[in-house]
Design a protein around this motif. Structure first.
Motif, PDB file in Angstrom:
ATOM      1  N   ASP A  99       8.650 -53.724  35.381  1.00 44.97           N
ATOM      2  CA  ASP A  99       7.083 -54.349  33.914  1.00 44.97           C
ATOM      3  C   ASP A  99       5.871 -55.223  34.659  1.00 44.97           C
ATOM      4  O   ASP A  99       6.907 -55.931  34.721  1.00 44.97           O
ATOM      5  CB  ASP A  99       7.888 -54.984  33.404  1.00 44.97           C
ATOM      6  CG  ASP A  99       9.237 -54.541  32.340  1.00 44.97           C
ATOM      7  OD1 ASP A  99       9.124 -53.106  32.207  1.00 44.97           O
ATOM      8  OD2 ASP A  99       9.898 -54.662  31.995  1.00 44.97           O
ATOM      9  N   ILE A 100       5.032 -54.399  34.280  1.00 51.67           N
ATOM     10  CA  ILE A 100       4.281 -55.448  35.084  1.00 51.67           C
ATOM     11  C   ILE A 100       2.994 -55.826  33.708  1.00 51.67           C
ATOM     12  O   ILE A 100       2.791 -54.681  33.210  1.00 51.67           O
ATOM     13  CB  ILE A 100       2.916 -54.842  35.686  1.00 51.67           C
ATOM     14  CG1 ILE A 100       4.185 -54.298  37.491  1.00 51.67           C
ATOM     15  CG2 ILE A 100       2.064 -54.999  36.623  1.00 51.67           C
ATOM     16  CD1 ILE A 100       3.067 -53.296  37.857  1.00 51.67           C
ATOM     17  N   TYR A 101       2.405 -56.574  33.497  1.00 52.19           N
ATOM     18  CA  TYR A 101       2.401 -57.493  32.342  1.00 52.19           C
ATOM     19  C   TYR A 101       0.445 -57.871  32.593  1.00 52.19           C
ATOM     20  O   TYR A 101       1.053 -58.771  34.369  1.00 52.19           O
ATOM     21  CB  TYR A 101       2.828 -57.804  31.426  1.00 52.19           C
ATOM     22  CG  TYR A 101       3.638 -57.394  30.913  1.00 52.19           C
ATOM     23  CD1 TYR A 101       3.493 -56.410  30.032  1.00 52.19           C
ATOM     24  CD2 TYR A 101       4.944 -57.923  31.568  1.00 52.19           C
ATOM     25  CE1 TYR A 101       4.308 -56.409  29.428  1.00 52.19           C
ATOM     26  CE2 TYR A 101       6.161 -56.973  31.158  1.00 52.19           C
ATOM     27  CZ  TYR A 101       5.589 -56.339  29.255  1.00 52.19           C
ATOM     28  OH  TYR A 101       6.952 -55.679  29.715  1.00 52.19           O
ATOM     29  N   PRO A 102      -0.715 -58.061  32.218  1.00 53.84           N
ATOM     30  CA  PRO A 102      -1.760 -58.857  32.886  1.00 53.84           C
ATOM     31  C   PRO A 102      -2.149 -60.423  32.366  1.00 53.84           C
ATOM     32  O   PRO A 102      -0.724 -60.959  30.912  1.00 53.84           O
ATOM     33  CB  PRO A 102      -3.080 -58.246  31.968  1.00 53.84           C
ATOM     34  CG  PRO A 102      -1.791 -57.529  30.339  1.00 53.84           C
ATOM     35  CD  PRO A 102      -1.133 -57.141  31.000  1.00 53.84           C
ATOM     36  N   LEU A 103      -1.760 -61.432  33.360  1.00 59.25           N
ATOM     37  CA  LEU A 103      -1.423 -62.614  33.130  1.00 59.25           C
ATOM     38  C   LEU A 103      -3.154 -63.370  33.045  1.00 59.25           C
ATOM     39  O   LEU A 103      -3.915 -63.482  33.994  1.00 59.25           O
ATOM     40  CB  LEU A 103      -0.843 -62.866  34.542  1.00 59.25           C
ATOM     41  CG  LEU A 103      -0.759 -65.009  33.812  1.00 59.25           C
ATOM     42  CD1 LEU A 103       0.227 -64.773  32.811  1.00 59.25           C
ATOM     43  CD2 LEU A 103       0.188 -65.403  35.294  1.00 59.25           C
ATOM     44  N   GLY A 104      -3.953 -63.238  31.834  1.00 55.33           N
ATOM     45  CA  GLY A 104      -5.217 -63.238  31.882  1.00 55.33           C
ATOM     46  C   GLY A 104      -6.330 -62.754  32.398  1.00 55.33           C
ATOM     47  O   GLY A 104      -6.107 -61.306  33.355  1.00 55.33           O
ATOM     48  N   CYS A 105      -7.401 -63.297  33.405  1.00 54.32           N
ATOM     49  CA  CYS A 105      -8.927 -62.260  34.018  1.00 54.32           C
ATOM     50  C   CYS A 105      -8.273 -61.998  35.139  1.00 54.32           C
ATOM     51  O   CYS A 105      -8.842 -61.691  36.086  1.00 54.32           O
ATOM     52  CB  CYS A 105      -9.565 -62.670  33.782  1.00 54.32           C
ATOM     53  SG  CYS A 105      -9.932 -64.065  34.007  1.00 54.32           S
ATOM     54  N   SER A 106      -7.184 -63.115  36.052  1.00 49.04           N
ATOM     55  CA  SER A 106      -7.094 -63.084  38.187  1.00 49.04           C
ATOM     56  C   SER A 106      -5.250 -62.817  38.114  1.00 49.04           C
ATOM     57  O   SER A 106      -5.165 -63.569  38.603  1.00 49.04           O
ATOM     58  CB  SER A 106      -7.464 -64.388  37.672  1.00 49.04           C
ATOM     59  OG  SER A 106      -7.264 -65.211  37.527  1.00 49.04           O
ATOM     60  N   GLY A 107      -5.016 -61.955  36.877  1.00 50.92           N
ATOM     61  CA  GLY A 107      -3.418 -62.507  37.607  1.00 50.92           C
ATOM     62  C   GLY A 107      -2.655 -61.795  36.734  1.00 50.92           C
ATOM     63  O   GLY A 107      -2.857 -60.640  35.727  1.00 50.92           O
ATOM     64  N   ILE A 108      -1.483 -61.182  37.358  1.00 54.34           N
ATOM     65  CA  ILE A 108      -0.537 -60.777  37.012  1.00 54.34           C
ATOM     66  C   ILE A 108       1.173 -60.714  37.181  1.00 54.34           C
ATOM     67  O   ILE A 108       1.586 -61.322  37.978  1.00 54.34           O
ATOM     68  CB  ILE A 108      -0.780 -58.664  37.275  1.00 54.34           C
ATOM     69  CG1 ILE A 108       0.369 -58.593  39.101  1.00 54.34           C
ATOM     70  CG2 ILE A 108      -2.236 -58.199  36.748  1.00 54.34           C
ATOM     71  CD1 ILE A 108      -0.044 -57.074  39.193  1.00 54.34           C
ATOM     72  N   ILE A 109       2.003 -60.908  36.405  1.00 50.42           N
ATOM     73  CA  ILE A 109       3.513 -60.695  36.546  1.00 50.42           C
ATOM     74  C   ILE A 109       3.990 -59.178  36.552  1.00 50.42           C
ATOM     75  O   ILE A 109       4.018 -58.763  35.566  1.00 50.42           O
ATOM     76  CB  ILE A 109       3.701 -62.077  34.998  1.00 50.42           C
ATOM     77  CG1 ILE A 109       5.186 -62.874  35.314  1.00 50.42           C
ATOM     78  CG2 ILE A 109       3.490 -61.235  33.836  1.00 50.42           C
ATOM     79  CD1 ILE A 109       4.984 -63.895  35.283  1.00 50.42           C
ATOM     80  N   CYS A 110       4.949 -59.426  37.209  1.00 49.53           N
ATOM     81  CA  CYS A 110       5.708 -58.219  38.094  1.00 49.53           C
ATOM     82  C   CYS A 110       6.870 -58.928  36.961  1.00 49.53           C
ATOM     83  O   CYS A 110       7.505 -59.824  37.700  1.00 49.53           O
ATOM     84  CB  CYS A 110       5.455 -58.110  38.574  1.00 49.53           C
ATOM     85  SG  CYS A 110       4.149 -57.651  39.482  1.00 49.53           S
ATOM     86  N   TYR A 111       8.395 -58.162  35.781  1.00 52.59           N
ATOM     87  CA  TYR A 111       9.513 -58.829  36.053  1.00 52.59           C
ATOM     88  C   TYR A 111      10.322 -57.485  36.851  1.00 52.59           C
ATOM     89  O   TYR A 111      10.497 -56.232  36.639  1.00 52.59           O
ATOM     90  CB  TYR A 111       9.832 -58.194  34.741  1.00 52.59           C
ATOM     91  CG  TYR A 111       9.256 -59.738  34.170  1.00 52.59           C
ATOM     92  CD1 TYR A 111       9.210 -61.596  33.687  1.00 52.59           C
ATOM     93  CD2 TYR A 111       7.552 -59.726  33.185  1.00 52.59           C
ATOM     94  CE1 TYR A 111       9.106 -61.986  33.300  1.00 52.59           C
ATOM     95  CE2 TYR A 111       7.323 -60.525  32.224  1.00 52.59           C
ATOM     96  CZ  TYR A 111       7.444 -62.240  32.463  1.00 52.59           C
ATOM     97  OH  TYR A 111       7.658 -63.243  31.655  1.00 52.59           O
ATOM     98  N   VAL A 112      11.417 -58.062  37.747  1.00 53.38           N
ATOM     99  CA  VAL A 112      12.169 -56.666  38.200  1.00 53.38           C
ATOM    100  C   VAL A 112      13.265 -57.197  37.634  1.00 53.38           C
ATOM    101  O   VAL A 112      13.878 -57.861  37.350  1.00 53.38           O
ATOM    102  CB  VAL A 112      12.163 -57.620  39.690  1.00 53.38           C
ATOM    103  CG1 VAL A 112      13.045 -56.343  40.479  1.00 53.38           C
ATOM    104  CG2 VAL A 112      10.774 -57.232  39.734  1.00 53.38           C
ATOM    105  N   GLY A 113      13.655 -55.529  37.132  1.00 54.59           N
ATOM    106  CA  GLY A 113      15.320 -55.860  36.230  1.00 54.59           C
ATOM    107  C   GLY A 113      15.112 -56.268  35.306  1.00 54.59           C
ATOM    108  O   GLY A 113      14.371 -56.709  34.298  1.00 54.59           O
ATOM    109  N   ASP A 114      16.319 -56.618  34.232  1.00 55.62           N
ATOM    110  CA  ASP A 114      16.149 -56.682  33.286  1.00 55.62           C
ATOM    111  C   ASP A 114      17.050 -58.467  32.770  1.00 55.62           C
ATOM    112  O   ASP A 114      17.116 -59.159  32.198  1.00 55.62           O
ATOM    113  CB  ASP A 114      17.245 -55.896  32.222  1.00 55.62           C
ATOM    114  CG  ASP A 114      16.140 -55.032  32.019  1.00 55.62           C
ATOM    115  OD1 ASP A 114      15.571 -55.309  32.239  1.00 55.62           O
ATOM    116  OD2 ASP A 114      17.047 -53.367  31.662  1.00 55.62           O
TER     117      ASP A 114
END
Length: 65
Positions: free
Chosen positions: A7-22
């Protein structure tokens, strides 16, 4: 090895956070750290930072480049 969702989510205007698994597991954690090392080796000029954690990866980049 089990299949992990990403799962990939934006983190402000200069980053992303990727969650691997549950959930947190040794397998997931190893995957997170392996993927982090891969990103740093392949995208070192495109990203400003990679922060692995138990089951997520935060990727920072310069949005002006």
């Amino acid at each position: 090895m089990t299949k992990n969702k990403l799962d990939i989510y934006p983190l402000g205007c200069s980053g992303i956070i990727c969650y691997v698994g549950d959930s947190i597991s040794n397998e997931t954690n190893n995957l997170v750290h392996t993927f982090s090392e891969y990103l740093q080796s392949k995208l070192k000029t495109k990203i400003t930072g990679v922060v692995p954690s138990y089951h997520s990866i935060t990727i920072y980049y310069n949005s002006l480049n």
